[in-house]
Design an enzyme around this catalytic site. Structure first.
Site: not given
Lengths: 495, 495
Positions: A243, A295, A321, A350, A373, A400
């Site tokens: 992240k 992400d 992402e 997602e 998703d 996702h």
């Protein structure tokens, strides 16, 4: 005669189930700073026509010992607002599914899907997006679960055993015929007939390639990131996601740390062999064949995304992402174009709220990786629409997962993609997060090669049935966990 | 010292108010075949800090005789699902507004808006779209209503009296800085300072130009369409909108009927003079200066929209509204391009779910007319974002109205657009539908020139306060209307 012959949907229960993941920092990123992974969980009960509904309404998922056939579905949220999704699921099921004959629904799952998205009044509060679409996903997926259980097959196998003609009937084409027609879809399904049986056997034997996000949450300190990365390497993973977006300096340090471990041949457990050249082409793989992705969970505006990612380019992430708002097709296209010279791809999906958004992401050449998703799209049917469009536009699909229940769901979808649509997983990897699987009756798992095992339980359906004790204990706000002092006093666990 | 000095938001009530419009065919179109116009209605109560919340929670909007200052807001739905929006409004207000000091909120309404859209957990179930965004609109608009009432001004006047610097602080720029920057926005507000006072006076004297949709619902037979069209001409209207998309033959007949009346000089009441050339340029006006528009309410795929509208081109509609899915920016762009040679414009926006969608509609040159909705966008703040972008991209804004409460809301927004942003209404017309105004304490109305009167009540705020008796009688399912046999037995009224 099938297990569901003559049955109708006679009753349902909806459960607001929340897990206290905010205590451990699991699931934290630049946007989502505290997450209690939650399920708006639906159970559909069946009975012969005319059977009286339970009064008062059921409070636990399986308090009926005789249950002839039961379907389970859920939508995923991160805490507050789960109650709103529960309210929407109740409205949908109450108004549209109760009393329906299940075999009549199963005979045309495309029509069943339309039934759930076409009520004019409920459509207004979407349309086909947000809460009502999340709720539709729970209902649609519960129907598919019921369908698969009635046939004694896992969901992916039920779908894989359908003919191309049956499959195409399941697909919603409304608003996307300018990108894919029923005829083109049929052709894709027909082409995938070749080698289908071999792919089914391969999946049962080898599983589906995965990547891990478990090591890279924002809330983890460096030592935890390092420890979990080594642990993931030992499990056989070679794709790692981190992240980013909260602090550029922190991100550089954390991403360097991650790369320093996964690029070091000495860190490779048991002299593991790197993936084949084919599988890593275009993925900015390091010397050991390992691949790193980042992400941002929508924290940036378009130009911020470009500037920030240029700063991280030297660490060679395969893709960024969710660089910006999930609705912003043209923004993603601009970001992708600007980052192309730096060999950084763009992934999103997602939060891509329906097939129309995915259609445009593909038409505008805005993404490299399509991340569907399982319950933001309205269930299996709409997922099929997107798998087909991705195939036609030549993009790979890496669903996702994580949260609660998403891994259980998506392994079915990647298997369907591989077996029935794309016929390749050369570049695909399916997200894996090792949280909360213990609450499921048929939990998914990873094999020693860092791959998802294909679900094989004949009774497992869509794998989303939760343990009755988990539903009861974590029901919000009246389950035993939330009622007890535990909810307020538990220390962060050393996950 | 203002009326709200030292007060906090101490309590709230949410009301599921539904009107039985499905009985009369009001509001019917090709997509929305039965509509019970409904309001998820919010009342914010204020009190000195430390005041105890009412127990049990309030059940009617003003059962507190002493109410020091009260704010009203609502979001609009067409029936079922209104309860889901009510649930979302409660979650938002309960979690984010209760206990806040109102002057602190008013001092930076941009920050107040961010507070309402930035809760990570509630954001997940949008983000910024669908039910949670509709609910956010009710809360944001109730805050603006409270703000305007605390200053003794109608909402539009409160905003018009802000300085450019204050205004720019109210605007959400997240995710749209690639289309408009705060600096550009400031410049637009500054430029509009010239002539502002004259425009305020003009609006109070003459009102804002309107068009009528009242005559053209799908559920009306030809005689009713003709009768209502003549009645609208007598009221001073010269723009008429008809619903299309259910049947091409019916649409040709109905649209021909409409044109035959409005294009006939003999039908013009009292030898009325046609609008000026400037106001009708590009609008396919007929010989009497009257303009006709059509609205498909999203029933078509992209190529269907193009084919269908070519068939109607000979009847010269100014624009086709909502030809396809509201999310489909690229689809609208394709439709607009294909219909340009036929001099038919494209309008959309009543379901355009946030400023990011509008941004792309403008960037992709996909629309001629921007139709903002007062409570699908998250209230006044996000509307300002879209007004600014429309101004920059040179498009006109004709807000969506009708339903219940939307006309009350949008007259404020068009006045703000004219006075503070665009500084022109040469080509604008604001939708007018003559339904349900009798339920409001400060109902909007039309003057003899077919124009919206500017709201002038010092206590009227955002004009959205409903009569207490209406809220009580039409509360669903326990209000007297819905409890009585009336709800099931009332014959269609001769509206």
């Amino acid at each position: 005669m099938s297990a569901s012959s003559g049955l109708v949907i006679s009753d349902y229960s909806v459960h607001d189930v929340r897990f206290p993941t905010s205590l451990t920092g699991d699931g934290t990123d630049a946007m989502n700073t505290t997450c209690d992974y939650s399920a708006a969980y639906l159970v559909l009960y069946t009975a012969p026509p005319g059977t009286k509904r339970s009064q008062p309404p059921r409070s636990t998922p399986s308090d009926d010992a005789s249950k002839p056939l039961t379907g389970y579905g859920m939508t995923f949220t991160i805490g507050k607002g789960n109650e709103i999704c529960c309210s929407a699921i109740s409205s949908l099921v109450e108004g549209l599914l109760l009393g329906r004959e299940v075999e009549s629904l199963f005979s045309n799952m495309g029509k069943a899907w339309e039934l759930l998205v076409s009520d004019p009044q409920l459509r207004w509060i979407g349309p086909e997006k947000g809460v009502i679409h999340l709720a539709t996903a729970a209902a649609v997926n519960a129907l598919w679960d019921l369908f698969a259980r009635s046939r004694g097959k896992p969901l992916w196998r039920l779908v894989a055993d359908m003919s191309p003609e049956e499959l195409v009937k399941c697909v919603p084409f409304r608003y996307i015929t300018d990108a894919i027609t029923p005829e083109e879809a049929l052709k894709i399904f027909q082409d995938a007939q070749a080698g289908k049986q071999e792919r089914i056997e391969e999946m049962i034997k080898d599983g589906y390639p995965a990547y891990t996000t478990s090591a890279g949450w924002s809330g983890y300190d460096d030592a935890k990131v390092a420890r979990l990365t080594r642990s993931a390497l030992a499990q056989g993973f070679n794709h790692f996601k981190l992240k980013v977006g909260a602090s550029l300096e922190d991100d550089k340090r954390r991403l360097s740390l991650l790369r320093s471990i996964v690029d070091d041949p000495k860190e490779m457990p048991g002299g593991r062999i790197a993936p084949t050249a084919a599988s890593i082409s275009g993925k900015n793989a390091g010397p050991t064949g390992c691949v790193v992705m980042v992400d941002a969970n929508q924290v940036w505006d378009v130009s911020q995304a470009i500037d920030y990612m240029k700063e991280l380019a030297y660490l060679k992430p395969w893709f960024i992402e969710e660089p910006t708002a999930p609705d912003d097709v043209l923004g993603h296209a601009a970001i992708r174009k600007a980052l192309k010279p730096f060999s950084i791809g763009v992934a999103t999906g997602e939060h891509s709220h329906n097939r129309m958004n995915f259609k445009q992401l593909l038409q505008a050449d805005a993404v490299d990786v399509v991340q569907i998703d399982s319950c933001r799209l309205a269930g299996v049917n709409e997922v099929l629409s997107v798998l087909l469009m991705a195939k036609k536009f030549g993009k790979i699909v890496c669903p996702h997962a994580g949260g609660v229940g998403l891994c259980e769901y998506v392994v079915h979808l990647s298997l369907i993609d591989y077996i029935c649509v794309s016929a390749t997983h050369e570049r695909n990897v399916l997200e894996w997060v090792d949280h909360l699987h213990e609450h499921f009756v048929y939990p998914v798992s990873i094999n020693s090669g860092g791959r998802y095992r294909a679900p094989v339980d004949a009774e497992g359906g869509y794998s989303i049935e939760m343990l009755q004790s988990s539903v009861e204990d974590y029901s919000f706000p009246n389950g035993s966990y939330w009622k007890s002092g535990e909810a307020r006093t538990a220390p962060p666990s050393a996950h």
